[in-house]
Design a protein around this motif. Structure first.
Motif, PDB file in Angstrom:
ATOM      1  N   ARG A  39       0.831  -1.208   0.000  1.00 50.21           N
ATOM      2  CA  ARG A  39       0.000   0.000   0.000  1.00 50.21           C
ATOM      3  C   ARG A  39       0.869   1.264   0.000  1.00 50.21           C
ATOM      4  O   ARG A  39       0.548   2.250  -0.671  1.00 50.21           O
ATOM      5  N   ARG A 113       7.633  -6.639  -6.134  1.00 46.80           N
ATOM      6  CA  ARG A 113       7.579  -7.844  -5.300  1.00 46.80           C
ATOM      7  C   ARG A 113       8.984  -8.257  -4.855  1.00 46.80           C
ATOM      8  O   ARG A 113       9.197  -8.637  -3.707  1.00 46.80           O
ATOM      9  N   ARG A 191      -2.434 -13.114 -10.834  1.00 48.23           N
ATOM     10  CA  ARG A 191      -1.225 -12.443 -11.313  1.00 48.23           C
ATOM     11  C   ARG A 191      -0.121 -13.483 -11.578  1.00 48.23           C
ATOM     12  O   ARG A 191      -0.125 -14.593 -11.008  1.00 48.23           O
TER      13      ARG A 191
HETATM   14  O1   DC Z   1      -3.693  -7.100   3.050  1.00 45.50           O
HETATM   15  P1   DC Z   1      -4.083  -5.835   2.265  1.00 45.50           P
HETATM   16  O2   DC Z   1      -5.496  -5.832   1.787  1.00 45.50           O
HETATM   17  O3   DC Z   1      -3.728  -4.594   3.001  1.00 45.50           O
HETATM   18  O4   DC Z   1      -3.142  -5.898   0.957  1.00 45.50           O
HETATM   19  C1   DC Z   1      -3.200  -4.915  -0.019  1.00 45.50           C
HETATM   20  C2   DC Z   1      -2.868  -5.485  -1.374  1.00 45.50           C
HETATM   21  O5   DC Z   1      -1.478  -5.812  -1.417  1.00 45.50           O
HETATM   22  C3   DC Z   1      -3.612  -6.725  -1.807  1.00 45.50           C
HETATM   23  O6   DC Z   1      -4.652  -6.424  -2.712  1.00 45.50           O
HETATM   24  C4   DC Z   1      -2.588  -7.577  -2.489  1.00 45.50           C
HETATM   25  C5   DC Z   1      -1.269  -6.999  -2.124  1.00 45.50           C
HETATM   26  N1   DC Z   1      -0.419  -7.892  -1.319  1.00 45.50           N
HETATM   27  C6   DC Z   1       0.369  -8.791  -1.990  1.00 45.50           C
HETATM   28  O7   DC Z   1       0.298  -8.887  -3.215  1.00 45.50           O
HETATM   29  N2   DC Z   1       1.242  -9.572  -1.297  1.00 45.50           N
HETATM   30  C7   DC Z   1       1.327  -9.474   0.039  1.00 45.50           C
HETATM   31  N3   DC Z   1       2.199 -10.247   0.703  1.00 45.50           N
HETATM   32  C8   DC Z   1       0.510  -8.555   0.734  1.00 45.50           C
HETATM   33  C9   DC Z   1      -0.377  -7.780   0.031  1.00 45.50           C
END
Ligand code: DC
Length: 230
Positions: A39, A113, A191
Motif C-alpha cells: 500500500r 515484489r 497475477r
Molecule cells: O492485506 P491488504 O489488503 O492490506 O493488501 C493490499 C494489497 O497488497 C492486496 O490487494 C494484495 C497486495 N499484497 C500482496 O500482493 N502480497 C502481500 N504479501 C501482501 C499484500
C-alpha cells in the motif's frame, strides 16, 4: 522456548491483520503487515502520478523504487507498528479505498515484489515473527512452521470492510466495497508472480461465521501446539 515463524495468508479483508497482531502480542513476537508495504508503494506511485490517472507509467515507478524507503515504527500508545514512507507516517492514508483500488495492480509488478519480499525475508531472519499477506507461506517463508490460509465469503468480507471505512468517515456504497473485494480477489489470485494461493501445508481457516475471540483462540491453540513440539 524456541521461536517459530508464523505465516498468515488469505483474501483481502478476511481479518488477517487483526488476528496476526493479537497473536504476535500474545506470543511476544514481531508482527509485520506486508499489505501495508504494498500500500505504501502504491501511495508513492499515486502521488507521483504513475498510477491512478488517465495513463500509467509503470516503468517510471520501477525506476523510482530504489529511492523509496519503507519502515515500520512502533507506536507505544497504539500498541502496534505504523507504516512510514520516506520518514512520513502514512498509516492513515494507505488504508483509503483510493489506495485499495490501485494496490493490486502495483502488487503485480515483479520488481516491486522482489524489493518487498527481500525486505520481508530480512525481517524474519531471527524467527519469532507473525507475518500476514498473500505469499508469505508460499514465497517469503516457505519453511514457516505454522501457515494459516484465511478465507471468508466476499459478502462477509465486504460487510466488515464497509463498516470499517464508514467508521473512518469515508463516503462510499456497499456495492463499491464489494466490487473492490471481488476485483482484488481476481487480480491477487491471477497475477503472474506469486499469485495468492494456499500453500500445500497451510491450514485453511474459514471465518465467515466466526467471531474474533473464537478465531484468536483457535489460531493461538495451533501456534502453542507447534511451539511445544520445537
Ligand atoms: O492485506 P491488504 O489488503 O492490506 O493488501 C493490499 C494489497 O497488497 C492486496 O490487494 C494484495 C497486495 N499484497 C500482496 O500482493 N502480497 C502481500 N504479501 C501482501 C499484500
Amino acid at each position: 522456548m524456541q521461536k517459530i515463524t508464523i505465516a498468515i495468508d488469505g483474501y483481502s479483508s478476511t481479518g488477517k491483520s487483526t488476528i496476526a497482531k493479537e497473536l504476535a502480542r500474545a506470543l511476544g513476537y514481531i508482527y509485520v503487515d506486508t499489505g501495508a508495504m504494498y500500500r505504501a508503494v502504491t501511495l508513492h506511485a499515486m502521488r507521483k502520478g504513475y498510477v491512478g490517472g488517465h495513463t500509467e507509467h509503470l516503468d517510471a515507478l520501477v525506476k523510482s523504487l530504489p529511492g523509496i524507503e519503507l519502515n515500520f515504527v512502533y507506536n507505544t500508545e497504539l500498541g502496534f507498528a505504523e507504516m512510514y514512507l520516506n520518514d512520513e507516517n502514512v498509516e492513515g492514508e494507505i488504508r483509503t479505498l483510493d489506495v485499495s483500488r490501485q494496490v493490486s495492480k502495483v502488487a503485480t509488478i515483479k520488481e516491486v515484489r522482489i524489493k518487498l519480499v527481500d525486505m520481508q525475508k530480512g525481517m524474519g531472519k531471527e524467527k519469532g515473527i507473525v507475518m500476514d499477506g498473500r505469499d508469505i507461506g508460499t514465497v517469503v517463508f516457505p519453511e514457516a512452521e505454522l501457515k494459516i490460509f484465511m478465507t471468508a465469503s466476499p459478502e462477509a468480507r465486504a460487510t466488515r470492510r464497509y463498516k470499517e471505512l464508514l467508521d473512518k468517515g469515508e463516503k462510499l456504497s456497499y456495492a463499491d466495497v464489494l466490487k473492490n473485494v471481488q476485483d482484488r480477489d481476481y487480480i491477487d489470485s491471477h497475477r503472474e508472480f506469486s499469485p495468492l494461493k494456499k500453500a500445500e501445508d497451510a491450514i485453511e481457516f474459514d471465518n465467515s461465521d466466526m467471531g474474533l475471540k473464537e478465531q484468536f483462540e483457535r489460531i493461538h491453540g495451533y501456534a502453542l501446539r507447534v511451539i511445544e513440539k520445537q
